[in-house]
Design a protein around this motif. Structure first.
Motif, mmCIF file in Angstrom:
data_model
loop_
_atom_site.group_PDB
_atom_site.id
_atom_site.type_symbol
_atom_site.label_atom_id
_atom_site.label_comp_id
_atom_site.label_asym_id
_atom_site.label_seq_id
_atom_site.Cartn_x
_atom_site.Cartn_y
_atom_site.Cartn_z
ATOM 1 N N UNK A 102 -30.440 -90.690 -52.833
ATOM 2 C CA UNK A 102 -30.134 -89.954 -51.588
ATOM 3 C C UNK A 102 -29.533 -88.575 -51.883
ATOM 4 N N UNK A 103 -30.082 -87.908 -52.903
ATOM 5 C CA UNK A 103 -29.563 -86.606 -53.316
ATOM 6 C C UNK A 103 -30.549 -85.461 -53.050
ATOM 7 N N UNK A 104 -31.521 -85.686 -52.170
ATOM 8 C CA UNK A 104 -32.477 -84.621 -51.854
ATOM 9 C C UNK A 104 -31.784 -83.514 -51.054
ATOM 10 N N UNK A 105 -32.204 -82.280 -51.298
ATOM 11 C CA UNK A 105 -31.695 -81.156 -50.499
ATOM 12 C C UNK A 105 -32.188 -81.278 -49.062
ATOM 13 N N UNK A 106 -33.444 -81.679 -48.908
ATOM 14 C CA UNK A 106 -33.997 -81.960 -47.582
ATOM 15 C C UNK A 106 -35.139 -82.951 -47.760
ATOM 16 N N UNK A 107 -35.474 -83.644 -46.676
ATOM 17 C CA UNK A 107 -36.591 -84.590 -46.713
ATOM 18 C C UNK A 107 -37.397 -84.425 -45.439
ATOM 19 N N UNK A 108 -38.687 -84.079 -45.615
ATOM 20 C CA UNK A 108 -39.566 -83.804 -44.479
ATOM 21 C C UNK A 108 -38.964 -82.732 -43.575
ATOM 22 N N UNK A 109 -38.352 -81.733 -44.213
ATOM 23 C CA UNK A 109 -37.800 -80.600 -43.496
ATOM 24 C C UNK A 109 -36.440 -80.828 -42.865
ATOM 25 N N UNK A 110 -35.840 -81.982 -43.104
ATOM 26 C CA UNK A 110 -34.586 -82.357 -42.445
ATOM 27 C C UNK A 110 -33.468 -82.492 -43.479
ATOM 28 N N UNK A 111 -32.475 -81.606 -43.409
ATOM 29 C CA UNK A 111 -31.346 -81.674 -44.347
ATOM 30 C C UNK A 111 -30.360 -82.782 -43.986
ATOM 31 N N UNK A 112 -30.487 -83.342 -42.788
ATOM 32 C CA UNK A 112 -29.609 -84.442 -42.373
ATOM 33 C C UNK A 112 -30.352 -85.781 -42.353
ATOM 34 N N UNK A 113 -31.412 -85.876 -43.153
ATOM 35 C CA UNK A 113 -32.138 -87.128 -43.301
ATOM 36 C C UNK A 113 -31.279 -88.152 -44.046
ATOM 37 N N UNK A 114 -31.600 -89.426 -43.831
ATOM 38 C CA UNK A 114 -30.920 -90.485 -44.593
ATOM 39 C C UNK A 114 -31.140 -90.326 -46.092
ATOM 40 N N UNK A 115 -32.200 -89.613 -46.502
ATOM 41 C CA UNK A 115 -32.498 -89.409 -47.924
ATOM 42 C C UNK A 115 -31.644 -88.303 -48.549
ATOM 43 N N UNK A 116 -30.796 -87.667 -47.746
ATOM 44 C CA UNK A 116 -29.981 -86.531 -48.209
ATOM 45 C C UNK A 116 -28.475 -86.800 -48.108
ATOM 46 N N UNK A 117 -28.082 -88.017 -47.738
ATOM 47 C CA UNK A 117 -26.688 -88.266 -47.375
ATOM 48 C C UNK A 117 -25.730 -87.961 -48.524
#
Length: 285
Positions: free
Chosen positions: A135-150
């Motif tokens: 869960x350290x992505x800068x953004x996921x599918x254009x969303x910086x508040x995705x569960x994958x970025x927490x």
């Protein structure tokens, strides 16, 4: 199924005064693959009365500490930002009353506002993350508040964290881990190093916020999640870890997220409820 209004149902009233609050955050704005996390909090609450309140390991009735349950809010008409503001206010309000907050997600995004509320009271907070993913992505599918970025958002806040159970990540995330010298407890490391729980406990400095993404557990025991990954933590590994942390450090708040009820896997909601109850026993015994 009749919805239960409080965690543990009628037996929740065994405690004379409430010290622990169950909060729900049914946010599901950025779920990957299998959906349903907005139904997770209520499913966990509904399953909880099936628990024996006399804990089979601790041999005591943790419920007598006093466990209160707030109503499950409706986030369907709120933006993610509005929902997160509401979550932060709710957690901060419980902390201000001296309560121990337990947040039921919803997607993993709900951890960020809950941690921000705890950080205001505990500036030296350390986050412990149980998860299949970094869960350290800068953004996921254009969303910086995705569960994958927490965890990236918590990193932006400068909060130290320990990641446990990891077995799925992007190249970008792996390169970030290497460049920063981070040392997650990948499942390969857990299998190889017998003293991994002691290592986790040594790494923690300061009070702990625990975030448990239920996909950190093996899908054989936790099929109820949107992104099941094979080779996860066993029940025994998970509770041994939580006992170790609670015995050596002060846990000041926690969440259990990404639970998604699926037909035919009803036992998974019970498993999450028991994990919450057992963890509370470790924290307060």
């Amino acid at each position: 199924m009749t919805h239960v209004s409080q965690f543990l149902g009628e037996e929740a009233d065994l405690g004379p005064e409430k010290r622990i609050t169950i909060l729900s955050a049914p946010l599901a704005s950025s779920v990957s693959w299998l959906g349903g996390t907005e139904r997770g909090p209520q499913a966990i609450i509904d399953a909880s009365p099936a628990l024996e309140v006399f804990d089979d390991e601790l041999l005591l009735e943790t419920v007598r500490l006093g466990i209160g349950t707030r109503p499950v809010p409706d986030f369907s008409a709120l933006s993610t930002a509005e929902a997160c503001r509401q979550i932060e206010q709710s957690v901060a309000g419980e902390l201000a009353k001296g309560m121990f907050p337990v947040l039921l997600g919803g997607e993993h995004t709900v951890t960020v506002p809950a941690v921000q509320a705890c950080l205001a009271q505990y500036p030296d907070l350390h986050v412990v993350q149980i998860d299949a993913h970094l869960d350290l992505r800068q953004e996921y599918e254009g969303n910086e508040n995705s569960h994958a970025c927490v965890m990236r958002r918590l990193d932006d806040l400068g909060i130290p964290f320990t990641q446990i159970g990891i077995r799925s990540f992007s190249k970008e995330e792996y390169e970030l881990v290497r460049s920063r010298g981070l040392q997650p407890f990948f499942m390969s490391r857990i299998h190889a190093e017998q003293d991994w729980i002691e290592q986790v406990c040594r790494e923690i400095k300061g009070p702990v916020y625990l975030t448990c993404d239920v996909d950190g557990l093996d899908p054989a025991i936790m099929p109820g999640t949107g992104t099941p990954e094979p080779d996860g933590l066993t029940w025994r590994q998970t509770i041994d870890l939580l006992r170790g942390i609670a015995s050596n450090h002060r846990i000041v708040g926690m969440d259990f997220v990404e639970f998604s009820p699926h037909p035919g896997a009803e036992h998974a909601a019970f498993t999450v409820a028991k994990l919450i109850y057992r963890t509370l026993g470790y924290i307060f015994r």
